[in-house]
Write a protein that holds these residues in place. Sequence first.
Motif, PDB file in Angstrom:
ATOM      1  N   GLU A  91      -9.538   3.847  -8.033  1.00  0.00           N
ATOM      2  CA  GLU A  91      -8.192   3.782  -7.466  1.00  0.00           C
ATOM      3  C   GLU A  91      -7.846   2.377  -6.969  1.00  0.00           C
ATOM      4  O   GLU A  91      -6.791   1.832  -7.295  1.00  0.00           O
ATOM      5  N   LEU A  92      -8.754   1.781  -6.206  1.00  0.00           N
ATOM      6  CA  LEU A  92      -8.480   0.456  -5.640  1.00  0.00           C
ATOM      7  C   LEU A  92      -8.311  -0.582  -6.727  1.00  0.00           C
ATOM      8  O   LEU A  92      -7.486  -1.477  -6.645  1.00  0.00           O
ATOM      9  N   TYR A 128       2.657   1.822  -3.285  1.00  0.00           N
ATOM     10  CA  TYR A 128       1.778   2.351  -4.329  1.00  0.00           C
ATOM     11  C   TYR A 128       1.675   3.870  -4.225  1.00  0.00           C
ATOM     12  O   TYR A 128       1.827   4.585  -5.215  1.00  0.00           O
ATOM     13  N   PHE A 148      -4.978  -0.260  -8.411  1.00  0.00           N
ATOM     14  CA  PHE A 148      -3.965  -0.806  -7.514  1.00  0.00           C
ATOM     15  C   PHE A 148      -3.986  -2.340  -7.514  1.00  0.00           C
ATOM     16  O   PHE A 148      -2.964  -2.986  -7.721  1.00  0.00           O
ATOM     17  N   LEU A 171       0.838  -1.210   0.000  1.00  0.00           N
ATOM     18  CA  LEU A 171       0.000   0.000   0.000  1.00  0.00           C
ATOM     19  C   LEU A 171       0.871   1.258   0.000  1.00  0.00           C
ATOM     20  O   LEU A 171       0.662   2.177  -0.786  1.00  0.00           O
TER      21      LEU A 171
END
Lengths: 314, 288
Positions: free
Chosen positions: B191-192, B102, B195, B99
């Motif tokens: 966004e998630l 990123y 990712f 996380l």
Amino acid sequence: MSVREAARVTVPAHVAPAATPRRGQRRRSGQWWVPWLFLAPALVLFVYFKFIPMAQAIGMSVQDVRPYLGNTWVGGANYAEVLGSDGFRSAAWNTVVLAVGQTAGSMILGFCLALLVEGQTRKLTFIRSAAFLPVVVPLAVTAELWRIMYHPTGDGLINQVIGLVGLGPSGFINDPHTSLASIAVTGIWRGAPYDMMIFLAGLAGIDRGLYEAATVDGASTRQRIRHVTLPGLRPVFAILFVLAAVRGFRTFTEVFLLTNGGPNGSTEVVMTLIYKLGLEQSRLGVGSAGAVLLFAATLVLTVCVQLLRRRRSA
Amino acid sequence: MSAATETALGLTERTGVGARLAKFVVYTGLFAVFAGPLLTLLVGSFNHVSDPTQLSVVPRTPTLDNFRIAFDHGVLRYLLNSFFVVGFGLLLQVAVSVLAGYALARKVFPLMTLVMVAILATMMLPEEILALPLTLVLADLPLVHVNLMGTLAGMIVPLGAWAFSILVMTEFMKDVPRELEEAARIDGAGELRIFAQIILPLCKPALGVIGVFGFTMIWDQYLLPLLVAQNSSAYTLPLALRTLRIDPAVTPGVVLAASLLALLPSVLVFLFFQRSFARGLTSGALKG
């Protein structure tokens, strides 16, 4: 497959060019808090387990820490006590001796090993893996294993081996004269393969053409190593030296398990002393002052690494 | 180009009988010095002789008694504790690093450099030095006032903050081409999703590196568990070795048997993931 190759496969050709000019917009896309959300777990953990303890170590080092009674400000008294005590000075000296011995030993041995196992044949790959195993052996296991091998009587394993060439029996970790050296040998056994791997990575970066040119010019193996290999590895030497020295400063587990500072204080190092001050005698203030001093020494060395790295990349 | 020019010593070139013999002796010597003690460990743990300080290449009377006695002393429980700590510790560390990596690699935001520097600075901060204050923090977590001393959780949570893993992830994620992300964004991915479905799958090699390194680092932890565990019920296997050794009823063979169990997981991980390991070593030491 590398990332770039993967990207080439996945991106349809007509999408990619259209997307590139939008670079300016990317920075504005998304909310400002998005990166902080991703960073939050890391920030919380680093604050709790790195920064708060660091601040507390500095805070405790200038206080007389008395649980349940409240701390009192004592200024530099803890530092004065630490620096003035014979125990700390001899521990600091032992730490430096151990760090220097282990660093020099592992680097020299690691370099020789790297030269010997450099190459691509399958046999060498096997020997490299076998030689590397000590690095992944947990420190606690290394210490217990060597403790048994260092058995101080004539039927101890290493005593039997050195008995074959007419030496010993030695007391090893039980004898104040040989205890520190014995711990250093254990450290070298574990450190040399690590250094070997780093040297191998460095050797792979040396231009093969230079070896060829040296051979054509009639250079002997020794001359090749001296004039081609060593200069090519200079940055690796510098970085390994400081990394290993920092590793030596913080030595705890091997000493704690092999001798716990004994016999007769001959192997007491700074970290075992701090552990005893803090946990066995509950003198957290004095222990913290020792830790802060150790940190300062580590910091000086680490700054050296950074400077060396910068000079190398410049 | 002749083979002699390939390596510094040009060893591959020499094929005479004398040179071959010399090479054999040297490599056997290397093997004996570095793998020998581990063979001793292996042999000693299966050896029935009451004192395995005796030199022997094969167990004189092979037996599993050492392991049986070790299990009688609760080694299984310590082993499970170790697996619990390494499992959840690694999970936490990888999640946190991925996380953070990123955000640091793919975003531009104010204070970014400060965050990066603060995280990297902790690499100069050996955890040994923080040991004493860390016990105080764990005994009473600031703001939330939870006491983690004596619990396995106390050994796990601090493992989440490991700058090396964040550094590896950040460097690797920087190399993923922007175009991929842009394309996904145009297609309406959030966004998630970007990712989890675009960036993360491309970082498998880096995940291998931080996974293997994290595993061996956590498995090797000694001081943190030593400080946190207040009685043997929370001991990990490395801690338990010392308790075993101090017990006067326990022979060195039993300590070796327990040591073998403490050693096996990290050796197996290393043997299976050698390539990731070598990559992590060089990126950590030379590039980092």
